[in-house]
Design an enzyme around this catalytic site. Structure first.
Site, mmCIF file in Angstrom:
data_model
loop_
_atom_site.group_PDB
_atom_site.id
_atom_site.type_symbol
_atom_site.label_atom_id
_atom_site.label_comp_id
_atom_site.label_asym_id
_atom_site.label_seq_id
_atom_site.Cartn_x
_atom_site.Cartn_y
_atom_site.Cartn_z
ATOM 1 N N HIS A 146 13.972 73.361 -75.601
ATOM 2 C CA HIS A 146 13.484 72.313 -76.513
ATOM 3 C C HIS A 146 13.380 70.974 -75.776
ATOM 4 C CE1 HIS A 146 13.484 70.156 -80.551
ATOM 5 N NE2 HIS A 146 13.827 69.184 -79.736
ATOM 6 N N GLU A 147 14.458 70.584 -75.118
ATOM 7 C CA GLU A 147 14.469 69.250 -74.476
ATOM 8 C C GLU A 147 13.445 69.182 -73.347
ATOM 9 O OE1 GLU A 147 15.739 67.178 -76.207
ATOM 10 O OE2 GLU A 147 17.221 68.327 -77.329
ATOM 11 N N HIS A 150 9.973 68.610 -74.482
ATOM 12 C CA HIS A 150 9.604 67.213 -74.776
ATOM 13 C C HIS A 150 8.930 66.590 -73.551
ATOM 14 C CE1 HIS A 150 10.982 66.446 -78.804
ATOM 15 N NE2 HIS A 150 12.244 66.756 -78.552
ATOM 16 N N TYR A 161 6.144 59.823 -81.418
ATOM 17 C CA TYR A 161 7.360 60.373 -82.009
ATOM 18 C C TYR A 161 7.684 59.769 -83.383
ATOM 19 C CZ TYR A 161 11.756 62.960 -81.435
ATOM 20 O OH TYR A 161 12.798 63.869 -81.563
ATOM 21 N N ASP A 232 12.027 62.511 -91.512
ATOM 22 C CA ASP A 232 12.488 62.517 -90.126
ATOM 23 C C ASP A 232 11.695 63.573 -89.350
ATOM 24 O OD1 ASP A 232 15.139 61.780 -88.335
ATOM 25 O OD2 ASP A 232 14.421 63.824 -87.973
ATOM 26 N N HIS A 234 12.525 65.641 -87.259
ATOM 27 C CA HIS A 234 13.211 66.938 -87.161
ATOM 28 C C HIS A 234 13.124 67.728 -88.459
ATOM 29 C CE1 HIS A 234 15.024 64.330 -84.096
ATOM 30 N NE2 HIS A 234 15.030 65.414 -83.375
HETATM 31 N N1 ASN Z 1 18.112 66.472 -79.890
HETATM 32 C C1 ASN Z 1 17.138 65.561 -80.400
HETATM 33 C C2 ASN Z 1 15.761 65.997 -79.999
HETATM 34 O O1 ASN Z 1 15.535 66.489 -78.916
HETATM 35 C C3 ASN Z 1 17.375 64.204 -79.920
HETATM 36 C C4 ASN Z 1 16.455 63.293 -80.605
HETATM 37 O O2 ASN Z 1 16.492 63.126 -81.800
HETATM 38 N N2 ASN Z 1 15.565 62.674 -79.854
HETATM 39 O O3 ASN Z 1 14.871 65.851 -80.778
HETATM 40 ZN ZN ZN Z 2 13.556 67.208 -80.019
#
Ligand code: ASN
Ligand code: ZN
Ligand code: CA
Length: 333
Positions: A146-147, A150, A161, A232, A234
């Site tokens: 996931h990271e 990004h 974002y 949000d 997420h």
């Molecule tokens: N773990 C979160 C993400 O990768 C950190 C964030 O909110 N940027 O989205």
């Molecule tokens: Zn993320």
């Protein structure tokens, strides 16, 4: 021909026994992978500033599977970065995050009791906390995928974002984190459509997110609605995650690698999946060719339909499934 790097072995906290390619330096080895653009992992030593220290080891055997051993989570993230690198290279011919052969850095043991992980364009690096009581590190394979994804978004579509583009940015990272998890075929962390299921972030044994029906977490959106972009990122990501699950596996009940899913559509329609490899190829093509900083869900529908046309043709089953899956999450023309 010369072998690039040294063959090490590691035992990760989540990922168990894994192979690692390292760098010999004098009498010691460094957790730095010359076969993958010198991707390396440093120990932040529980600090939140500074460069950390590169993990080194005298016998090229890293970690022991416990959190008490500082190397174990270092193994998780170095291996997670390796699997992510390999996934993009093998599947799409992408040579690293920026497609320039350069590896990213991973930073383990950031802060104390830090319950998150994040990507940062500035350092071209991923940072991982040790979680609650420093006992639930955020270093599982899907989190690493996931990271690092990004970084791929930053290098390609640059999805802003916030708002719907932010939800798409987050969905992209969940989609490819999941694809990396399936790709790796790790003995302890097998592929699933759950996010963070290994981390136990809530202390309830439940995953952080569910792609088959995102609203199951109590906050994510399974269906597009007016104002979706106000959630949000997420949570608005749920729409994209749900689309990807429907396109891959179809609606209804299904068990994969021992995990049971039940994916409803928002309008009661039935969707037949095309498999996750084709679904991900369509998404990747859309991300790298058609999505931009301001892409909305409606735009993402158009982008993935264009990608499906490029890859399979406008009369293909894949094209029709993309259309049906967006309809299934309430995104229409
Ligand atoms: N773990 C979160 C993400 O990768 C950190 C964030 O909110 N940027 O989205
Ligand atoms: Zn993320
Ligand atoms: Ca997962």
């Amino acid at each position: 021909s010369a072998t690039i790097g040294d063959a090490g072995t590691g035992t990760g906290y989540y990922d168990g026994p894994v192979a690692l390619t390292t760098t010999k330096s004098g009498a010691s080895y460094q957790l730095k992978d010359p076969s993958r653009g010198n991707q390396s992992t440093v120990d932040m030593n529980n600090a939140t500033t500074g460069a950390g220290t590169l993990f080194t080891d005298p016998d090229n055997k890293w970690g022991d599977g416990t959190v008490a051993n500082r190397q174990s989570t270092g193994v998780d993230v170095q291996y997670g970065a390796a699997m992510t690198w390999d996934f993009y290279k093998t599947t799409y011919g992408r040579n690293g995050i920026k497609d320039n052969g350069k590896g990213a850095m991973s930073k383990a043991h950031y802060g104390r009791n830090y319950v998150n992980a994040f990507w940062n364009d500035g350092c071209f690096c991923m940072t991982y906390g040790d979680g609650a009581q420093n006992k639930h590190p955020l270093t599982a394979l899907d989190v690493a995928g996931h990271e690092m994804s990004h970084g791929v978004t930053s290098a390609t579509a640059k999805l802003r974002y916030s708002g719907e583009s932010g939800g798409l940015n987050e969905a992209n990272s969940d989609i490819f984190g999941t694809m990396v998890e399936f790709y790796a075929k790790n003995s302890k962390d097998v592929g699933d459509y759950l996010i963070g299921e290994k981390v136990d972030i809530f202390g309830t044994g439940k995953p952080l997110r569910y792609m088959d029906d995102p609203k199951k977490d109590g906050q994510s959106l399974s269906c597009w609605k007016v104002g979706a972009g106000n959630s949000d990122v997420h949570y608005s990501s749920g729409i994209g995650n749900h689309f990807f699950y429907l396109l891959s596996e179809g609606s209804g009940a299904k068990t994969i690698n021992g995990v049971s899913y039940n994916s409803p559509t928002c309008d009661g329609s039935k969707v037949t999946g095309i498999g996750r490899d084709a679904a991900a190829k369509i998404w990747y093509t859309a991300l790298t060719k058609y999505m931009t900083a301001t892409t909305t869900y409606k735009d993402a529908r158009a982008a993935t339909l264009k990608a499906a046309t490029d890859l399979y043709g406008a009369t293909s089953a894949q094209y029709k499934a993309v259309d049906a899956s967006w309809k299934g999450v309430a995104v229409t023309a």
